[in-house]
Design an enzyme around this catalytic site. Structure first.
Site, PDB file in Angstrom:
ATOM      1  CG  HIS A 264      45.059  -9.612  32.237  1.00 26.40           C
ATOM      2  ND1 HIS A 264      45.177  -9.028  30.990  1.00 26.40           N
ATOM      3  CD2 HIS A 264      44.202  -9.199  33.141  1.00 26.40           C
ATOM      4  CE1 HIS A 264      44.301  -8.701  30.784  1.00 26.40           C
ATOM      5  NE2 HIS A 264      43.668  -7.909  31.471  1.00 26.40           N
TER       6      HIS A 264
ATOM      7  CB  SER B 298      42.973  -5.732  30.215  1.00 22.85           C
ATOM      8  OG  SER B 298      41.554  -6.570  30.329  1.00 22.85           O
TER       9      SER B 298
ATOM     10  CD  GLU C  55      47.354 -10.517  28.875  1.00 20.84           C
ATOM     11  OE1 GLU C  55      47.139  -9.956  29.390  1.00 20.84           O
ATOM     12  OE2 GLU C  55      47.879 -10.121  27.567  1.00 20.84           O
TER      13      GLU C  55
END
Length: 517
Positions: free
Chosen positions: A424, A200, A328
């Site tokens: 995610h 990320s 995600e």
């Protein structure tokens, strides 16, 4: 130099504790199972007082042996997903800029590959002492040296402040990598075999490092997991910086902001983040992210967007693994309590804001004719924020003469009865094997991982550490003819890129710094 010293643990017989001499002074760690672990080693001076909002400064040396038993304090930050209580029991103090080392065999001569973890957290939260980043399984299973580091986040690390360098958080990462270069051999690592890896915002940081002249030569390989495409233009960063300071009743200057306790400034970021969705007419695509921080393409620290820099060959000698998760954006929909509740109008707004091209919304609807409003809402934001930036990073690196390996994680998280999908952050507990800590507690619903999860977790570590050792994660390099990708699931397979429909929609898209409208 490594010197064993006998200091008996409180609950067992005497066992030598490892002492390693760094450039600044000696540190004493502890053996934990097969590994020697050192925590909280400073790699720069505390960025407070005259050093507030400055580039990191070399750490002053110390006499004697410094205990490296505990993680350093986290940098000032928002409360995050777990709320303010999560920060209550953490170390306090100003020594935010520290590293931690897990090593199978401290001492010069071992020459093991080194892996340096850079955490995510939207550039506003995160610290290397989080239980989810316990690196023992990576170091042990892969026979590698693992380093984790703190860097400034939020106002301290990324806000645009007059009189301060941009991207201070990135400069902290460079300073930590310089510490690794200068010191890691004494911990049993090879400074010529350094792999940076992160997820990320950590992956976005790595993409930036690949483009930064100051980071050149500090690592040989890179693993970027779920690369966000959000980088601010100087104008946007300046405007958001002014709004952040205004939340505290101040001007966006070093003189004004340095007089305020760093931990009090985090409230300004949280307050502005809550208001950001109302600023779409001014801040465009950045507004709904509720994240007022990102690396700034300032022309100096970060000269250009990573995609443009890589295509020009900025890191052609760095080997790259990059990839994303299939679903995600579903994590953010779930955290907002909106799973199954997205309306047609909400989907339309997302498509108009994020889909590429003059009629991107129409193109998405034509490409996914059977998709529900919720599926379109998730798909376009997954593509805009993570999937397509990640894919294009690999393609840019290829265009610049580099080699890249691409993956997609499709195994669904067991939390919420599987409703989260391959969302995610799922790759982090799988990689570290920390299923009950931090985000892993949500994604695995507090349950013990099953055989599939354990097997996939081992596969992650085996591929990542093999890449750190040899440059080969175990599947073919990506190219623009076959487009082969490693799909990570209960039954892994190598196939042409699975999200080809989205790839075609975004073909030729220029990932530019987010503008001020």
């Amino acid at each position: 130099m490594t010197t064993p010293e006998s200091r008996p643990p409180a609950d067992g017989p005497a066992r030598p504790e490892p002492v390693v001499r760094t450039a600044a002074g000696s540190v004493r760690g502890r053996y934990e199972g097969e590994l020697a672990v050192f925590r909280g080693i400073p790699f720069a001076e505390p960025p407070v007082g005259e050093a507030r909002f400055a580039a990191p400064r070399p750490v002053r040396g110390w006499d004697g042996v410094r205990e490296a038993y505990a993680f350093g304090p986290p940098p000032p930050q928002d409360a995050g997903l777990q709320g303010p209580a999560a920060l209550l029991n953490l170390p306090t103090g100003d020594d935010w800029l520290t590293v931690n080392v897990w090593t199978p065999e401290p001492g010069p001569g071992s020459g093991r590959p080194v892996m340096v973890w850079i955490y995510g957290g939207a550039y506003k939260i995160g610290h290397s002492g989080s239980p989810g980043y316990d690196a023992r399984r990576i170091a042990r299973d892969g026979d590698v040296v693992v380093v984790t580091l703190n860097y400034r986040v939020g106002m301290e690390g990324f806000a645009h402040i007059e009189g301060a360098p941009a991207n201070r958080g990135l400069l902290d990462q460079v300073a930590a990598l310089e510490w690794v270069r200068d010191n890691i051999a004494a911990f049993g690592g090879d400074p010529g075999q350094v792999t940076v890896f992160g997820e990320s915002a950590g992956a976005g940081s790595i993409a930036a490092l690949l483009a930064m002249p100051r980071a050149a030569g500090l690592f040989r390989r890179a693993i970027a997991q779920s690369v966000p495409g959000t980088y601010f233009s100087d104008a946007l960063a300046r405007d958001i910086g002014a709004a952040l300071a205004a939340e505290a009743g101040l001007r966006p200057t070093v003189a004004d902001l340095s007089a305020v306790d760093p931990r009090k400034l985090t409230a300004a970021g949280e307050a502005l983040g809550a208001k950001m969705p109302g600023f779409v007419d001014r801040w465009g695509q950045a507004a709904p992210t509720v994240t007022p921080y990102a690396p700034v393409v300032d022309g100096e620290v970060l000269p250009s967007m990573p995609w443009q820099a890589l295509a020009a060959g900025s890191a052609r000698d760095v080997e790259l693994v990059t990839g994303h998760n299939r679903d995600e954006f579903r994590l953010f929909v779930a955290l907002a309590g909106r799973l199954g509740q997205i309306t047609e109008e909400q989907a339309n707004r997302a498509l108009r804001l994020y889909a590429p091209g003059p009629d991107g919304a129409g193109a998405y609807r034509a490409a996914f004719p059977d998709a529900s409003p919720g599926e379109l809402y998730e798909r376009v934001q997954t593509d805009w924020l993570f999937s397509m930036p990640t894919l294009h990073l690999a393609e840019a690196h290829l265009a610049g003469g580099g080699r890249a390996h691409l993956y997609e994680l499709t195994w669904p998280a067991p939390g919420l009865d599987g409703a989260l999908g391959a969302c995610h952050g799922l790759d982090v507990p799988l990689l570290f094997g920390t299923f009950e800590a931090d985000l892993g507690a949500l994604l695995f619903a507090g349950a013990a991982p099953g055989a599939d999860a354990e097997a996939l977790s081992s596969r992650f570590r085996a591929a990542w550490t093999a890449f750190a050792r040899t440059g080969d994660p175990g599947w073919p390099a990506y190219d623009t003819e076959q487009r082969l990708v490693q799909v990570l699931d209960a039954e892994p397979q190598v196939v042409p890129y699975p999200e080809d429909v989205s790839r075609r929609l975004w073909e030729g898209h220029d990932f530019a710094p987010l503008p001020l409208l």
